[in-house]
Scaffold this motif. Structure first.
Motif: not given
Length: 84
Positions: A48-69
């Motif tokens: 699960e941690m490996r999968l989480t790391v993969v998914k987090i690394r796949a986020l780009d700036d637009a994904d982060v910007a779209a998150m609720p603050a």
């Protein structure tokens, strides 16, 4: 599950990030890998941690910007606390 196994599970949860980053001494890696061979729960947690790391690394700036603050702030605080 024995008290020693429970201790190893708890210790693994504490060490998993360093384990994934290859930042642990060889002697600790040997202990962890021996524990993983016998503990399906920790193997699942590691996967699960490996999968989480993969998914987090796949986020780009637009994904982060779209998150609720508030979500972004909670995540950043959690990561910051975890790396101390």
């Amino acid at each position: 599950m024995s008290a020693a196994a429970i201790y190893m599970c708890r210790q693994f949860v504490e060490d998993v990030t360093a384990y994934l980053e290859g930042a642990l001494p060889d002697s600790v890696v040997v202990l962890i890998e021996s524990h993983l061979a016998d503990c399906p729960h920790c193997r699942e947690y590691l996967n699960e941690m490996r999968l989480t790391v993969v998914k987090i690394r796949a986020l780009d700036d637009a994904d982060v910007a779209a998150m609720p603050a508030d979500l972004r702030d909670r995540l950043l605080r959690a990561f910051d606390e975890r790396t101390r």
